[in-house]
Write an enzyme that holds these catalytic residues in place. Sequence first.
Site, short mmCIF file in Angstrom:
data_model
loop_
_atom_site.label_atom_id
_atom_site.label_comp_id
_atom_site.label_asym_id
_atom_site.label_seq_id
_atom_site.Cartn_x
_atom_site.Cartn_y
_atom_site.Cartn_z
N ILE A 1 -3.86 -6.70 -5.48
CA ILE A 1 -2.76 -6.93 -6.41
C ILE A 1 -1.47 -6.35 -5.84
CG2 ILE A 1 -1.93 -6.65 -8.77
CD1 ILE A 1 -4.53 -8.30 -8.50
N LYS A 2 -0.50 -7.21 -5.67
CA LYS A 2 0.78 -6.82 -5.08
C LYS A 2 1.77 -6.49 -6.18
CE LYS A 2 3.62 -8.44 -1.20
NZ LYS A 2 3.93 -9.65 -0.38
N ILE A 3 2.32 -5.30 -6.12
CA ILE A 3 3.15 -4.77 -7.21
C ILE A 3 4.46 -4.23 -6.64
CG2 ILE A 3 3.29 -2.94 -8.95
CD1 ILE A 3 0.34 -3.30 -9.44
#
Length: 219
Positions: free
Chosen positions: A84-86
Site C-alpha cells: 500500500i503506497k501512502i
Amino acid sequence: MQLYVDSANLKDIKHATSLGFVSGVTTNPSLLAKEDPSLDIKELILDIHKSVGGHVSVEVVSTDTDGMLREADEILSWFPEATIKIPFIPAGLTAVAALSKQNIPTNVTLCFTAIQGLIAANAGATYVSIFLGRLDDIGTDGIQAIEDATEIWDVHQLDAQIIAASLRHPMHVLACAQAGAHIATVPYKVLMQCLNHPLTDKGLEAFLADAKKMQAQKG
C-alpha cells in the site's frame, strides 16, 4: 540494488520484466491516468502483478487516515499481495503505523529529504520512496538526499528499504546504486536507455561479421 519499473503500461512492464532483471513495479494515479481510460484499473493492476511476480505498489488517494485505511482494505480485498503506497503527510503516517501493526507492507511516497524518510521508517514503513528527480528539477541536489538517507540507515540499521524514485536518466540510476539505495524504481524509457551503448552495438556487429566470414571460409 534491485530495479523496479515505474509504470502502469502493461506492454512496457511485460517487456521489461521479460528481460529478467526487474523485480517489482511501482504505480501511482498519474501513471494510471496516462493509460486507456476504458481499462479496468483493478484488472490492470492484477495483470501487472502477474507479469512481474513480485513487488507491486498501489497508491491510495484519500488524504485522511480513515479514508486511507478503508482504501487499503479495499485494495487488499482484491489484491492481497499489494504494497500500500501512502503519501508522506501526517494522516498518512498514522495510517502507516496502523497498517504496520497488521503486518501490511507500506511504501511511503513523496519523501524529499532524509529526515522525512527517517520519520516514515519510524512510523513503520516497509519502503521509503525518496524523489530525487523532482529535487533536481528545482535546482536541488537529489542524489544528496539519497546519500543522506543511506548514511542514516547505515548508522542506525533501519529495517525500511530506501526506494530511489523520480529518476530521469541512466546517470541517476548509477548514482543511486553508488549511494547505496536498496531499490531504484525507473521509468521504462530510462531502463531501456540503460541497456544501450554504441560500443556494445559496434562490438556485436564486428563479432557477427567475423563469424559470417569464418562460416563462408568453411563453406
